[in-house]
Structure formats: C-alpha cells, structure tokens
Write an enzyme that holds these catalytic residues in place. Structure first.
Site, PDB file in Angstrom:
ATOM      1  CE  LYS A  79      -3.750   2.218   2.560  1.00 37.92           C
ATOM      2  NZ  LYS A  79      -4.640   2.328   3.628  1.00 37.92           N
ATOM      3  CB  SER A 149      -7.735   4.434   2.603  1.00 36.48           C
ATOM      4  OG  SER A 149      -7.042   3.669   3.689  1.00 36.48           O
ATOM      5  CB  SER A 173      -8.301   1.805   5.646  1.00 33.65           C
ATOM      6  OG  SER A 173      -8.967   3.072   5.754  1.00 33.65           O
TER       7      SER A 173
END
Length: 463
Positions: A79, A149, A173
């Site tokens: 990520k 996210s 997230s």
C-alpha cells in the site's frame, strides 16, 4: 490456470518443491497486472525490473536449499502509505509527488527478509483518508467502488495480480475494500504489528496489516509481520504465537456472539441473509451461538470521527498550510473541519473509547468471537452520496462505509473480514469476525472453518 491464479499455499509449495520458478510466478503476476492496470488501476507505481531481480535471487536461493519460509518468492503489493526504500512512496497524493524514502517501513523490511517479491505500490485513498480509493475500480464490476483506503491492494488481489498486499485500518480501511472486493482482510490487535514507516492517519487508531486471498494466506503473512518494535510507541511486547498451529482446529464448542442490535440495523437484505447463513454454517460445524448486545451503539461513529479527525488534522496541519491546493478536495475539507474539533470534545471521545474497550472486554468474556456484517451494503457506485433505507432513514455514504468497522479500531480488537457470499448483482458480501485482544488465533480459526465449508472465499474476478 495461470501461475498468478494459484493460491498462496499452492504457489508456496510449488516454489519450495522446485515445480514453479519465482521468475515464472512473478512474470505471470506482472502480465496480469499489465492486463488489468488500464481499466482497474490497482497500482500507483510498478517496480517490474526490481521484482524480476528479486525473483531471480529467490530462485537461486531456493535452488541452493536456502528456503526462507512460505513467503519466499511470493509476489505481493505494498500500500502506497508504507515507505519502501528506493521506491516512490507518495500516499497517492500530489503533496508527496516524487518522494522516495531511503528506508523500508518495518512491515516491508520483514516481508523482504522473508523473501517476498515486491511488485510495487498499490493505490490508497489519499493519505488513507477515505473509503473510496477513487483512482481504482472494482474487479467484480468496474462501475462500482473498491472501497478504501486500501482499495488498490484489494483490487490487485481480487483481479488475480497477487495473493497478498499490505493495508492499514483506522476506521475500516483494510476491511471495507476486503468486503467490497471479496478478499480476506485482517486487522490484528492494536500494537501487534509495527506501524513504523507507515504514514499516520490517526496515531491512536492506526493498524498495519494485510489483505489476502484466503484465511491461510492471512495467517502466514501475520506470522511474518507481527512482533514487537521498540521504536513504535504503540507496539506491545508479547510473544508471537504460531498462527498455523490451531488454524485447522475447527469450531466445535466455539461460542459465537450474534449481535441483537446495531450490526443488523439498516443493512441490505442480501447482506444480512448471507451473514446469518454463514453463522448457520459455523453452527452446523459445532459452534454455539448466543445473542449479544453491542455496547454504546449511539456513540461509536461520533467517538471514532472526533478522534480520527482531530489526530489527522494535527498530523497534516503544517503541510496543509503550505500545500493546501495539492490535496484532493474531499481530504482537504476533512482536514480543515478537523481543526475545529475542540480539545474538550477530543478528550471526551478518548474517555468514551476507554469505556467501550472495557464493555467489549466484558462482552468477550461470555463469547469467543462476535460475527457481523463488515459493510451494510455491497459496493456502491462512485457518485453515491447517501443511502436511503426502507424506513425512510437517509444516511451519508461516508457514515455507511465506516458504521460497522470503526468500533474495532476504537477498541483495538482483532477483526477479520472475509467473503460470506455474493448479492443478487454478483458483488461480494463481507462478514467480520471480532475476537479478544491478541487472540488472532481464534479469529483465524473461525474464518478458516467457514472458508473450508464454502466456495465464496478465494475467488478471483474474471480478468
């Protein structure tokens, strides 16, 4: 079946046995990535050359008998909120365009040490402050959001690019995109995994973790990334158990709490039905169920947002003053509003959170896990602003996306989302398993038992 479509355990076994080359596996993953990137855009930055070099090194090590463990030669995504040494790590934001850190985040360093092959940085909602990840599209239906996210990580796994990608969870997230994309996402206990080298959203809520294709993958990754880090103030110095030792122990006698409030209020019919059916599957496997009352239901969202917004605005205050136009409008607005939260309200929220933690500790004294929907809905369209429920109640989508996930960040309890089925439109439905602090083993065991009884876990969207 292409090598990239193998499960983590299948690929790992083949690599160890010399039946599959890390180079062959990496090339397959990169080919799938190249095929889906134009339409789904899961990656912010692809490190194909470095990945091939790492794969060749892993091939030589394995051939020489220097096998490092299950992750050796396995391609994965990082990520874009994690620092990756020598690689652009920008939090998917123009504010950090061109930023290349020198050092790896602790999680990245541990994955490299285990022999993993890094494919690049996956997209996040800017600075992890949102539940959409607007850059990226859902592999099951590109007209729907991936969630956020950690949306790029979920999309990469669901599209068959890789079996593992890192994520972070502050209000959901990891679990939001896992639910929307049909992946497994584990948010371990607060303090179990180091966050050093991960850009903060809200210090007291942030969790580092991973999204995977199935529950066994999740246990294997946690085994590598968990552990004490003296330089992370939140890290807890506890031994890391063998997560694989009890993974297949079954659920006979396991006490499952089924919420009688909150988690089945204002939830889509397909979602509620799938999760209740999943609970029945576990009951048929020997688990025991009992109704539980979720504590402080009316204060969960207010407490989460008061803490998260205040801490996020504190972190970004200087940068926002200097570079406000570079932030995306939605994130910039949240950061500005967060500066208006009173210190007194922030302190009150911290006190309520502590009461929630105590109440959940008492609740989990009577049951081993709580099972509930991860999301009240399946993946919505990008332009969705509100959800109108059958009783006429209207809810802002940002609240819909965090309503069921944020309490586990407030309490810090280990929670895993995994696919419970699909809705009438073929979109994944997520359920979450919530356990006691530092008892990820039981959460994983319950998830594994369901996984073995269903075909909804581990599926890849058609490329």
């Amino acid at each position: 079946m292409q090598p990239c479509e193998l499960s983590f355990s299948e690929a790992s076994a083949a690599l160890k046995a010399g039946k599959l080359s890390p180079v062959e596996l990496t090339d397959s993953c990169l080919a799938r990535l190249e095929a889906v990137q134009p339409t789904l855009a899961p990656f912010a930055h692809v490190t194909a050359d470095a990945a091939r070099r790492a794969a060749k090194a892993a091939e030589k090590e394995i051939a020489a008998g220097r096998w490092r463990g299950p992750l050796h030669g396995i391609p994965l995504g990082i990520k874009d909120i994690y620092d990756t040494g020598g690689v652009p790590s920008t939090s998917s934001s123009q504010v950090r365009a061109g930023r290349v850190p020198e050092r790896d985040a602790v999680v990245v360093a541990r994955l490299r040490q285990a022999g993993a092959v890094l494919l690049g940085q996956t997209h996040t909602h800017e600075f992890a402050y949102g539940g959409v990840t607007p850059t990226t599209h859902n592999p099951w239906n590109p007209a729907r959001i991936v969630g956020g996210s950690s949306g790029g990580s979920a999309a990469a796994i669901a599209a068959g690019v890789c079996t593992i990608a890192t994520g972070t969870d502050t209000a959901g997230s990891i679990r939001i995109p896992s639910a929307f994309c049909g992946t497994v996402g584990l948010k371990s206990t607060y303090g179990r995994v180091s966050r050093r080298g991960v850009t903060p959203l809200a210090w007291s809520l942030d969790h580092a973790g991973a999204l995977t294709r199935n529950v066994g993958d999740s246990a294997a990754v946690l085994q590598v990334i968990a552990g004490y880090d003296a330089e992370d103030p939140a890290s807890v110095d506890l031994p890391v158990p063998d997560y694989g030792a009890t993974l297949d122990a079954g659920v006979k006698g396991l006490r499952i709490g089924v919420p009688e409030n909150y988690y089945f209020d204002h939830v889509a019919e397909d979602v509620a039905a799938a999760v209740r059916k999943a609970i029945d599957v576990l009951r048929d496997a020997g688990a025991l169920t009992r109704a539980v009352a979720i504590p402080y239901p009316d204060q969960i969202l207010g407490t989460e947002w008061a803490i998260m917004m205040a801490e996020a605005s504190a972190y970004h205050q200087e940068s926002l003053r200097a570079s406000a136009p570079l932030y995306q409008p939605d994130v910039r607005a949240l950061l500005r509003v967060g500066e208006f939260i009173l210190a007194t309200d922030y302190i009150k929220a911290l006190r309520v959170r502590q009461r929630m933690r105590k109440a959940w500790e008492a609740l989990l004294a009577d049951v081993d896990v709580v099972i509930a929907p991860t999301m009240p809905i399946t993946a919505p369209a990008p332009d969705t602003q509100t959800i109108t429920w059958p009783d006429g109640t209207e809810e802002l989508i940002v609240m819909t996306l965090t309503r069921f996930t944020c309490q586990a960040d407030l309490t810090g309890l280990p929670t895993m989302s995994l696919p419970a089925g699909f809705d009438r439109d073929g979109l994944p439905i997520g359920m979450q398993i919530i356990g006691r602090a530092f008892d990820e083993q039981t959460v994983l065991r319950a998830g594994r038992s369901f996984e073995k009884a269903t075909d909804s876990v581990g599926r890849i969207a058609a490329p």
